[in-house]
Design a protein around this motif. Structure first.
Motif, PDB file in Angstrom:
ATOM      1  N   UNK A 232       0.841  -1.191   0.000  1.00  0.00           N
ATOM      2  CA  UNK A 232       0.000   0.000   0.000  1.00  0.00           C
ATOM      3  C   UNK A 232       0.878   1.242   0.000  1.00  0.00           C
ATOM      4  N   UNK A 233       0.578   2.154  -0.898  1.00  0.00           N
ATOM      5  CA  UNK A 233       1.326   3.401  -0.962  1.00  0.00           C
ATOM      6  C   UNK A 233       0.935   4.291   0.212  1.00  0.00           C
ATOM      7  N   UNK A 234       1.911   4.851   0.923  1.00  0.00           N
ATOM      8  CA  UNK A 234       1.578   5.731   2.057  1.00  0.00           C
ATOM      9  C   UNK A 234       0.697   6.900   1.621  1.00  0.00           C
ATOM     10  N   UNK A 235      -0.278   7.262   2.460  1.00  0.00           N
ATOM     11  CA  UNK A 235      -1.158   8.377   2.117  1.00  0.00           C
ATOM     12  C   UNK A 235      -0.454   9.710   2.363  1.00  0.00           C
ATOM     13  N   UNK A 236      -1.166  10.792   2.068  1.00  0.00           N
ATOM     14  CA  UNK A 236      -0.574  12.126   2.167  1.00  0.00           C
ATOM     15  C   UNK A 236      -0.188  12.462   3.603  1.00  0.00           C
ATOM     16  N   UNK A 237      -1.021  12.027   4.558  1.00  0.00           N
ATOM     17  CA  UNK A 237      -0.708  12.305   5.967  1.00  0.00           C
ATOM     18  C   UNK A 237       0.592  11.617   6.370  1.00  0.00           C
ATOM     19  N   UNK A 238       0.762  10.373   5.928  1.00  0.00           N
ATOM     20  CA  UNK A 238       1.976   9.631   6.254  1.00  0.00           C
ATOM     21  C   UNK A 238       3.203  10.283   5.624  1.00  0.00           C
ATOM     22  N   UNK A 239       3.085  10.686   4.365  1.00  0.00           N
ATOM     23  CA  UNK A 239       4.208  11.337   3.691  1.00  0.00           C
ATOM     24  C   UNK A 239       4.561  12.664   4.359  1.00  0.00           C
ATOM     25  N   UNK A 240       3.536  13.431   4.760  1.00  0.00           N
ATOM     26  CA  UNK A 240       3.774  14.683   5.470  1.00  0.00           C
ATOM     27  C   UNK A 240       4.457  14.426   6.807  1.00  0.00           C
ATOM     28  N   UNK A 241       4.042  13.345   7.452  1.00  0.00           N
ATOM     29  CA  UNK A 241       4.646  12.966   8.726  1.00  0.00           C
ATOM     30  C   UNK A 241       6.122  12.629   8.556  1.00  0.00           C
ATOM     31  N   UNK A 242       6.449  11.915   7.489  1.00  0.00           N
ATOM     32  CA  UNK A 242       7.835  11.548   7.235  1.00  0.00           C
ATOM     33  C   UNK A 242       8.705  12.788   7.009  1.00  0.00           C
ATOM     34  N   UNK A 243       8.146  13.785   6.341  1.00  0.00           N
ATOM     35  CA  UNK A 243       8.883  15.035   6.122  1.00  0.00           C
ATOM     36  C   UNK A 243       9.162  15.720   7.454  1.00  0.00           C
ATOM     37  N   UNK A 244       8.141  15.755   8.327  1.00  0.00           N
ATOM     38  CA  UNK A 244       8.315  16.360   9.657  1.00  0.00           C
ATOM     39  C   UNK A 244       9.369  15.605  10.460  1.00  0.00           C
ATOM     40  N   UNK A 245       9.304  14.274  10.422  1.00  0.00           N
ATOM     41  CA  UNK A 245      10.265  13.461  11.159  1.00  0.00           C
ATOM     42  C   UNK A 245      11.693  13.691  10.646  1.00  0.00           C
ATOM     43  N   UNK A 246      11.829  13.787   9.339  1.00  0.00           N
ATOM     44  CA  UNK A 246      13.159  14.009   8.757  1.00  0.00           C
ATOM     45  C   UNK A 246      13.712  15.368   9.181  1.00  0.00           C
ATOM     46  N   UNK A 247      12.874  16.402   9.097  1.00  0.00           N
ATOM     47  CA  UNK A 247      13.308  17.732   9.513  1.00  0.00           C
ATOM     48  C   UNK A 247      13.631  17.793  10.994  1.00  0.00           C
ATOM     49  N   UNK A 248      12.776  17.175  11.815  1.00  0.00           N
ATOM     50  CA  UNK A 248      13.026  17.153  13.256  1.00  0.00           C
ATOM     51  C   UNK A 248      14.302  16.408  13.602  1.00  0.00           C
ATOM     52  N   UNK A 249      14.584  15.334  12.852  1.00  0.00           N
ATOM     53  CA  UNK A 249      15.802  14.560  13.100  1.00  0.00           C
ATOM     54  C   UNK A 249      17.049  15.388  12.792  1.00  0.00           C
ATOM     55  N   UNK A 250      17.021  16.148  11.706  1.00  0.00           N
ATOM     56  CA  UNK A 250      18.157  17.006  11.368  1.00  0.00           C
ATOM     57  C   UNK A 250      18.434  18.015  12.483  1.00  0.00           C
ATOM     58  N   UNK A 251      17.358  18.563  13.057  1.00  0.00           N
ATOM     59  CA  UNK A 251      17.513  19.522  14.154  1.00  0.00           C
ATOM     60  C   UNK A 251      17.994  18.829  15.428  1.00  0.00           C
ATOM     61  N   UNK A 252      17.334  17.727  15.785  1.00  0.00           N
ATOM     62  CA  UNK A 252      17.638  17.043  17.042  1.00  0.00           C
ATOM     63  C   UNK A 252      19.042  16.450  17.049  1.00  0.00           C
ATOM     64  N   UNK A 253      19.501  15.994  15.900  1.00  0.00           N
ATOM     65  CA  UNK A 253      20.835  15.389  15.829  1.00  0.00           C
ATOM     66  C   UNK A 253      21.944  16.433  15.794  1.00  0.00           C
ATOM     67  N   UNK A 254      21.592  17.690  15.506  1.00  0.00           N
ATOM     68  CA  UNK A 254      22.590  18.740  15.445  1.00  0.00           C
ATOM     69  C   UNK A 254      23.286  18.847  14.112  1.00  0.00           C
ATOM     70  N   UNK A 255      22.740  18.156  13.084  1.00  0.00           N
ATOM     71  CA  UNK A 255      23.364  18.192  11.763  1.00  0.00           C
ATOM     72  C   UNK A 255      23.387  19.603  11.181  1.00  0.00           C
ATOM     73  N   UNK A 256      22.312  20.374  11.427  1.00  0.00           N
ATOM     74  CA  UNK A 256      22.240  21.720  10.856  1.00  0.00           C
ATOM     75  C   UNK A 256      23.209  22.677  11.528  1.00  0.00           C
ATOM     76  N   UNK A 257      23.537  22.396  12.797  1.00  0.00           N
ATOM     77  CA  UNK A 257      24.450  23.277  13.524  1.00  0.00           C
ATOM     78  C   UNK A 257      25.910  22.943  13.258  1.00  0.00           C
ATOM     79  N   UNK A 258      26.225  21.630  13.189  1.00  0.00           N
ATOM     80  CA  UNK A 258      27.614  21.211  13.107  1.00  0.00           C
ATOM     81  C   UNK A 258      28.012  20.661  11.743  1.00  0.00           C
TER      82      UNK A 258
END
Length: 315
Positions: free
Chosen positions: A133-159
């Protein structure tokens, strides 16, 4: 409600592990010794619970004259096929522990737990592929949020990525895949069996695999009676005993999707302990990333509740 609390408490227990492992490494102990003492402790505790459960069931049966006093699955005797299935379902816990704990040698505990936490979207991806089953729009939007949050939480954007060990990051992501498989399999492997027996056989499977990969020499050279025993007891209780038991109780009733969402509590617990106990630096931007990740994990379930409440059949 008790099933939700069960999974929540199990996830919180996992959040404690990284701090204990880093402290054990600081004392000079090796990967096989740390994971070995953890699983042996979990094995003993799990089978003590299973044997007590069996004794308690038989006692109640005798007192009640074999009246129906508990769900039917409590009295089920597992076949060897079912036992082997449970043992196989328990092997991802060993793989998760090995690669996750090894990653802690190369990257901070606060980063390792964030990478492990990628199991949230990996679980969604695995289920989408398995169900075709192809992920719906809500799931895809969620994945984008998770990816962005991970970049911030891991410190990748700072370091920047150049500041982090590539091997450690790869191991952390491998742990996330293995943990996703454990969460999914723990609810599907012989769900009709009693949670105590399910957990005991799953831990047994994990211990067998570990002994093949890392023979437990620490049991015979006297090292077990050092401070390693303390670390093993803590890791075994919070890692190999409590989470499998609580997941075995809760996941079959609430489903793998909801279990993944409740597992989000593991992230802030681990990051908080890393900052307090290990004195790792966690910036305000990283904490904001943690919050974004938590919101991303909760978004699909919140959407389901909204759809349910606005549905004409909901009344």
């Amino acid at each position: 409600m008790k099933y939700y609390v069960s999974v929540l408490a199990g996830a919180m227990s996992y959040g404690i592990l990284s701090t204990i492992v880093v402290l054990a490494y600081g004392e000079g102990y090796k990967l096989g010794e740390v994971v070995g003492t953890q699983l042996i402790t979990g094995f003993i505790l799990s089978w003590m619970l299973a044997l007590y459960t069996r004794f308690n069931i038989k006692r109640k049966q005798n007192n009640a004259g074999k009246s129906p006093i508990a769900p039917a699955h409590v009295f089920q005797k597992l076949t060897w096929k079912q036992r082997l299935m449970l043992m196989a379902a328990g092997t991802p816990t060993v793989i998760t522990g090995l690669v996750y704990y090894q990653s802690l040698r190369y990257i901070p505990a606060s980063l390792a737990i964030i990478l492990l936490f990628q199991f949230t979207w990996i679980s969604v991806l695995i289920q989408a592929v398995s169900k075709r089953q192809r992920p719906n729009k809500v799931t895809l939007f969620t994945l984008v949020i998770l990816f962005g949050g991970t970049l911030l939480a891991a410190g990748f954007l700072e370091q920047g990525l150049a500041e982090f060990n590539g091997l450690g990051i790869a191991l952390g992501l491998m742990a996330a895949v293995s943990y996703s498989l454990f969460v999914l399999f723990s609810g599907k492997a012989v769900p009709s069996a009693h949670p105590a027996f399910r957990s005991a056989w799953m831990v047994t499977g994990g211990l067998v695999l570990l002994c093949i990969l890392f023979p437990p020499t620490f049991l015979f050279n006297g090292l077990i009676w050092s401070q390693l025993l303390v670390f093993g007891l803590l890791l075994g209780f919070f890692g190999a005993f409590i989470p499998p038991v609580l997941f075995a109780i809760g996941v079959p009733h609430i489903g793998g999707d909801m279990a993944g969402i409740l597992g989000a509590v593991e992230l802030p617990v681990a990051v908080l302990l890393s900052a307090i106990v290990l004195h790792e630096h966690v910036s305000v931007l990283q904490w904001f990333g943690v919050i974004v990740v938590l919101l991303g994990v909760a978004l699909p379930e919140l959407h389901k509740l909204r759809v349910k409440r606005t549905s004409p059949s909901y009344s």
